[in-house]
Design a protein around this motif. Structure first.
Motif, PDB file in Angstrom:
ATOM      1  N   CYS A 144     -42.406 -51.313 -23.838  1.00 52.10           N
ATOM      2  CA  CYS A 144     -43.621 -51.075 -23.065  1.00 52.10           C
ATOM      3  C   CYS A 144     -44.726 -50.591 -24.000  1.00 52.10           C
ATOM      4  O   CYS A 144     -44.601 -49.529 -24.626  1.00 52.10           O
ATOM      5  CB  CYS A 144     -43.368 -50.043 -21.972  1.00 52.10           C
ATOM      6  SG  CYS A 144     -42.036 -50.515 -20.835  1.00 52.10           S
TER       7      CYS A 144
ATOM      8  N   ARG B  49     -50.999 -47.559 -17.842  1.00 52.62           N
ATOM      9  CA  ARG B  49     -50.913 -49.022 -17.750  1.00 52.62           C
ATOM     10  C   ARG B  49     -50.203 -49.533 -19.001  1.00 52.62           C
ATOM     11  O   ARG B  49     -50.519 -49.121 -20.117  1.00 52.62           O
ATOM     12  CB  ARG B  49     -52.290 -49.643 -17.616  1.00 52.62           C
ATOM     13  CG  ARG B  49     -52.205 -51.134 -17.401  1.00 52.62           C
ATOM     14  CD  ARG B  49     -53.419 -51.703 -16.683  1.00 52.62           C
ATOM     15  NE  ARG B  49     -53.077 -52.985 -16.078  1.00 52.62           N
ATOM     16  CZ  ARG B  49     -52.535 -53.151 -14.887  1.00 52.62           C
ATOM     17  NH1 ARG B  49     -52.315 -52.101 -14.136  1.00 52.62           N
ATOM     18  NH2 ARG B  49     -52.235 -54.341 -14.427  1.00 52.62           N
TER      19      ARG B  49
ATOM     20  N   ALA C  86     -43.274 -49.379 -10.494  1.00 53.34           N
ATOM     21  CA  ALA C  86     -44.304 -50.232 -11.085  1.00 53.34           C
ATOM     22  C   ALA C  86     -45.206 -50.758  -9.980  1.00 53.34           C
ATOM     23  O   ALA C  86     -44.745 -51.040  -8.864  1.00 53.34           O
ATOM     24  CB  ALA C  86     -43.657 -51.398 -11.829  1.00 53.34           C
TER      25      ALA C  86
ATOM     26  N   THR D 246     -38.732 -44.569 -11.382  1.00 46.88           N
ATOM     27  CA  THR D 246     -40.037 -45.093 -11.817  1.00 46.88           C
ATOM     28  C   THR D 246     -40.462 -46.244 -10.924  1.00 46.88           C
ATOM     29  O   THR D 246     -39.654 -47.126 -10.585  1.00 46.88           O
ATOM     30  CB  THR D 246     -39.961 -45.574 -13.278  1.00 46.88           C
ATOM     31  OG1 THR D 246     -39.638 -44.472 -14.109  1.00 46.88           O
ATOM     32  CG2 THR D 246     -41.284 -46.170 -13.712  1.00 46.88           C
TER      33      THR D 246
ATOM     34  N   ILE E 227     -37.251 -52.464 -14.978  1.00 43.87           N
ATOM     35  CA  ILE E 227     -37.452 -51.028 -15.184  1.00 43.87           C
ATOM     36  C   ILE E 227     -36.315 -50.237 -14.546  1.00 43.87           C
ATOM     37  O   ILE E 227     -35.804 -49.268 -15.133  1.00 43.87           O
ATOM     38  CB  ILE E 227     -38.822 -50.605 -14.628  1.00 43.87           C
ATOM     39  CG1 ILE E 227     -39.947 -51.263 -15.438  1.00 43.87           C
ATOM     40  CG2 ILE E 227     -38.965 -49.089 -14.647  1.00 43.87           C
ATOM     41  CD1 ILE E 227     -41.331 -50.990 -14.895  1.00 43.87           C
TER      42      ILE E 227
ATOM     43  N   GLN F 296     -40.057 -54.698 -11.653  1.00 42.13           N
ATOM     44  CA  GLN F 296     -39.462 -53.454 -11.153  1.00 42.13           C
ATOM     45  C   GLN F 296     -37.961 -53.441 -11.404  1.00 42.13           C
ATOM     46  O   GLN F 296     -37.399 -52.410 -11.799  1.00 42.13           O
ATOM     47  CB  GLN F 296     -39.741 -53.310  -9.660  1.00 42.13           C
ATOM     48  CG  GLN F 296     -39.177 -52.032  -9.030  1.00 42.13           C
ATOM     49  CD  GLN F 296     -39.849 -50.782  -9.567  1.00 42.13           C
ATOM     50  OE1 GLN F 296     -41.069 -50.645  -9.467  1.00 42.13           O
ATOM     51  NE2 GLN F 296     -39.072 -49.867 -10.137  1.00 42.13           N
TER      52      GLN F 296
ATOM     53  N   VAL G 280     -48.502 -53.909 -15.883  1.00 43.32           N
ATOM     54  CA  VAL G 280     -48.361 -53.139 -14.649  1.00 43.32           C
ATOM     55  C   VAL G 280     -48.754 -51.681 -14.888  1.00 43.32           C
ATOM     56  O   VAL G 280     -48.816 -51.211 -16.030  1.00 43.32           O
ATOM     57  CB  VAL G 280     -46.905 -53.180 -14.133  1.00 43.32           C
ATOM     58  CG1 VAL G 280     -46.523 -54.588 -13.690  1.00 43.32           C
ATOM     59  CG2 VAL G 280     -45.928 -52.664 -15.187  1.00 43.32           C
ATOM     60  N   ASP G 281     -48.996 -50.982 -13.784  1.00 40.41           N
ATOM     61  CA  ASP G 281     -49.113 -49.532 -13.802  1.00 40.41           C
ATOM     62  C   ASP G 281     -47.735 -48.940 -13.511  1.00 40.41           C
ATOM     63  O   ASP G 281     -46.986 -49.475 -12.681  1.00 40.41           O
ATOM     64  CB  ASP G 281     -50.093 -49.036 -12.737  1.00 40.41           C
ATOM     65  CG  ASP G 281     -51.517 -49.476 -12.996  1.00 40.41           C
ATOM     66  OD1 ASP G 281     -51.843 -49.745 -14.176  1.00 40.41           O
ATOM     67  OD2 ASP G 281     -52.299 -49.576 -12.041  1.00 40.41           O
ATOM     68  N   VAL G 282     -47.384 -47.857 -14.201  1.00 41.79           N
ATOM     69  CA  VAL G 282     -46.111 -47.183 -13.947  1.00 41.79           C
ATOM     70  C   VAL G 282     -46.378 -45.696 -13.774  1.00 41.79           C
ATOM     71  O   VAL G 282     -47.326 -45.149 -14.354  1.00 41.79           O
ATOM     72  CB  VAL G 282     -45.099 -47.416 -15.087  1.00 41.79           C
ATOM     73  CG1 VAL G 282     -44.587 -48.841 -15.068  1.00 41.79           C
ATOM     74  CG2 VAL G 282     -45.713 -47.120 -16.441  1.00 41.79           C
TER      75      VAL G 282
END
Length: 837
Positions: free
Chosen positions: A507, A515, A565, A563, A555, A552, A478-480
């Protein structure tokens, strides 16, 4: 169901337990039980004797355990001087092969109803100095959680006096009750506070209770005579989940489990035409020309084996049941520094660097607070840093290298069975077309992954610590939108005040801005959806992949507040049981990679360890195929790689359940995790001749036998305009003899020695002479000469003072032997342990 008494667990001040482990002569099991029963009646009259039991190892009917409880140490000492002890010794002396005895302090325990039981479980673990109080406190918490567990009768914590070894001695109604508890993932919830102690240096043994004399409050029991143990039936080619899988256990070092005889490697070149004909095949079977080695599995370990064998001219086949190669994200991503060195030798390191991204460091958060931030850059002594590269890219690169050597991976080809004899292996291969092939090879390498058919047919047992219970992992790319140091692995863990480990989030950065590959234990909601049940070792099965909301939620639970995702490109959820097989070799069949050991997905240990398995095995197999191996060379694969694999599994599991930084020296921890300091120091294949004690001989540091031979820059050779490295000399399929000398050495004698070594090993060992600073280059013909103008080589390899020294660097880059001064007899003795001189 056993109901435990609802009262606080208590310590047992002053109480001690003696454990006498005995291995009985074959055929004497019944006589041993009767002799002990008679002696036990007399022991019961000794003042201070509280309780006695005779137990038998569930996995080895010839190994017994005599357990006795005593009021205090004085009672034990009194028994040692008593007539009853002499009676016991005399009764058992002629019935046993060996014995060992231990005395333990009884520290803590829980007690259930006074019922006859059937099994005892002895769980042992080591506790580091200074952690004893924390360990015992954690144990007290766990015992409270265990109250009411089905089948658990009583449990005690024992400590061996003046030792770091603890035992949890538990009594269960049946082995089925115990195994059902182990297989239940909620095991982790109950054992949480003890996790970090029950994953490293962990052993577990299961015993049947054979006899308990009449004693106060406990009725005597006498188990029925055990039926003869039948010979194991051939395992199916494809593993199936048993109704109640046996708990994988590791036998104590004092009582090695019996193993099948292992045939020695061939010592003469193999004539493939003379190999025995394959076993009769089904009518639809077809045959083809025999290969020298058949590799099953085209993952990183199998591809590495194929490359190394092909580089050495071995006729190798690589088959894989997957119809197509992986083309999308999967579990492994980190490439260790040591693997990068291997790839340099194989000629693929540049392609890997171009496809990957560098990992610069690690940032760790515990309970939301940053506790460590480690920068991995600036380690100038390492040729390569830590690289991030998805496994499908790794497989693509290695497959291309194998193809360049003339070997194509045969896809859609499944191993469905094999037999072996003194001359080779006959494998049944089923093609995707339905065709069945009887394939003949001198050796077979099982690199067929977590659900290995090779491992199943060999009947290899998985062993492990607390990690042997199943776990559910969730992964996603994922992108965060957080701001973290670029290129840093980021880890969050949550540890409660009582030491309970309740969450982890790892991560790993991927190519692209912000990413990451996210790895975490799956939430209870998904666990409840999937359910429980017996799980065999391996990536048992995968389930419907989690969605972005699941990533998500993980996280939100552990990562930084606020944050988000987004852009989920790939995800996976799977159950896994970690551990390591009890042996890596059975005759002419070997296992490597996930077929031999399984690790948590975070950290990249599994794939890198598998590559090193194949790296270690392949050069030895190539020598055996050509008849150039010493008789014991192939045995060294298990002797070297299994201890290394066990240490890596133990550590990977331990770190997965801690704050991730468990060593004060952060550089040392990084080098250990990158397998740069992994070594074979205990191998029978390595040694040294370091001169006479007290003399000026020997080494002042430098790599010890079995350790990685370090790279050194700044070497010079006539005719070459640029500096050279030690790796320039060791690169390739050969071993390397590095001779060091100054102006006092007889270089003519060294040249004669080098020529003899090259001749007797048929070119498998290449010698080089490295001269000390200021030493003139002599006019040699048979021995290549380099100079060490800045003394870097001598410093790195611990060579000081005048005279000669020698290092033998094996084809896998580890020091096989070193000597100072150089003596031909000891050097040749070492080489004879590797090569058929």
């Amino acid at each position: 169901m056993t109901t435990l008494e609802e009262r606080p667990a208590t310590t047992h001040d002053g109480a001690v337990r003696t454990l006498l482990r005995m291995r009985v002569r074959e055929g004497c099991e019944q006589a041993f039980e009767e002799a002990w029963r008679e002696a036990a009646a007399q022991i019961a009259t000794v003042p201070g004797n509280v309780r006695q039991e005779l137990l038998r190892d569930a996995a080895d009917p010839r190994t017994f355990l005599v357990a006795a409880d005593w009021a205090d140490r004085a009672a034990v000492d009194g028994f040692g001087r008593s007539e009853a002890r002499e009676t016991l010794t005399a009764a058992l002396r002629d019935l046993r092969e060996d014995a060992d005895r231990s005395t333990f302090e009884v520290l803590y325990g829980i007690t259930g109803g006074e019922q006859a039981s059937h099994v005892r479980v002895d769980i042992s673990t080591k506790v580091a100095p200074g952690e004893e109080e924390a360990f015992e406190r954690a144990y007290a918490i766990v015992t409270d959680r265990l109250r009411g567990t089905k089948g658990l009768i009583r449990e005690e914590l024992l400590r061996e006096p003046d030792s770091d070894l603890y035992h949890i001695f538990a009594e269960w109604e049946s082995d089925e009750d115990f195994r059902n508890w182990v297989e239940d993932p909620s095991h982790a919830d109950q054992s949480g506070p003890l996790i970090r102690w029950l994953s490293v240096f962990f052993q577990r043994k299961l015993y049947e209770i054979r006899f308990r004399p009449q004693e106060a409050g406990v009725r005597g029991i006498r188990a029925a005579a055990a039926p003869p143990v039948p010979a194991p039936a051939p395992a199916p080619a494809v593993p199936a989940a048993p109704a109640a899988a046996p708990a994988p256990v590791e036998a104590p070092a004092e009582v090695p489990a019996p193993r099948a005889a292992v045939s020695e490697p061939v010592t003469a070149p193999i004539d493939l035409g003379s190999l025995p004909s394959p076993v009769p095949a089904p009518p639809a079977a077809r045959t083809r020309a025999a290969s020298e080695v058949l590799v099953v599995g085209a993952g990183p370990a199998g591809l590495t084996a194929g490359i190394e064998l092909a580089r050495r001219g071995v006729a190798v086949r690589v088959v894989d049941k997957r119809p197509e190669a992986s083309t999308q994200a999967d579990k492994a991503i980190g490439i260790h520094c040591r693997t990068m060195e291997i790839w340099e030798d194989q000629g693929v390191v540049t392609e890997a660097m171009d496809a990957g991204s560098w990992l610069y460091g690690q940032t760790v958060f515990v309970n939301g607070k940053r506790t460590h931030q480690v920068d991995w850059s600036g380690l100038e002594e390492l040729p390569y840093a830590h690289l991030g590269l998805p496994q499908y890219e790794t497989e693509r690169i290695l497959t291309g290298r194998l193809r360049s050597l003339g070997v194509e991976v045969e896809r859609g080809v499944e191993l469905t069975g094999f037999t072996q004899d003194d001359e080779g292996v006959t494998a049944t291969l089923t093609h995707s077309s339905g065709d069945v092939e009887a394939a003949r090879a001198a050796y077979l390498v099982g690199a067929d992954g977590a659900s290995s058919a090779v491992r199943a047919q060999l009947g290899l047992r998985f062993e492990g610590g607390l990690s042997m219970f199943p776990q559910l992992f969730m992964l996603g790319d994922v992108d965060v939108d957080w701001e973290m140091p670029p290129g840093h692995l980021v880890r969050w863990v949550r540890i409660e005040d009582d030491g309970d480990f309740t969450g982890m989030l790892v991560c790993v950065p991927l190519r692209g801005r912000n990413r990451y590959r996210v790895a975490t234990l799956a939430p209870k909601r998904l666990q409840d959806t999937i359910g429980t049940g017996v799980v065999p070792p391996g990536f048992w099965k995968e389930y419907d992949p989690p969605g972005l909301a699941d990533i998500q939620a993980a996280i939100d639970d552990l990562g930084p507040a606020g944050t988000t995702a987004s852009n989920l490109r790939w995800s996976s959820i799977f159950r896994i049981k970690h551990g390591i097989v009890d042996r890596y070799r059975e005759g002419r069949v070997f296992v490597a990679g996930d077929a031999a050991h399984l690790h948590p997905p975070a950290g990249g240990q599994g794939m890198n360890t598998g590559i090193q398995d194949a790296w270690n095995l392949s050069w030895k197999l190539a020598l055996a195929v050509r008849g150039e191996a010493s008789p014991g060379l192939l045995d060294s694969y298990d002797a070297e790689r299994r201890p290394a694999g066990k240490a890596i599994v133990d550590r990977a599991v331990a770190i997965a359940f801690t704050d991730e930084m468990d060593m004060e020296d952060e550089k040392a921890q990084f080098l250990l995790e990158m397998q740069m300091t992994m070594n074979y120091a205990g191998s029978p294949l390595v040694g040294e001749d370091a001169g006479r004690p007290g003399a000026r001989d020997g080494f002042d540091g430098g790599p010890e036998p079995g350790h990685r031979a370090p790279d050194v820059t700044g070497l010079r050779r006539f005719g070459v305009a640029h500096d050279l490295r030690v790796f320039d000399l060791t690169r390739g399929t050969h071993a390397t003899l590095l001779l060091s000398a100054d102006g006092t050495a007889d270089t003519g004698a060294l040249e004669e020695l080098a020529a003899a070594v090259r001749r007797d090993t048929r070119g498998q060992v290449r010698p080089y002479l490295v001269l000390a600073p200021g030493t003139a280059v002599p006019p040699l013909v048979e021995l290549p000469v380099l100079s060490d103008p800045d003394g870097r080589f001598r410093a790195a390899y611990g060579i000081t003072g005048a005279g000669t020294a020698a290092y033998v660097v094996r084809p896998d880059g580890h020091v096989g032997f070193r000597a100072r001064p150089v003596r031909e007899d000891t050097l040749r003795e070492h080489l004879a342990g590797v090569y058929a001189l």
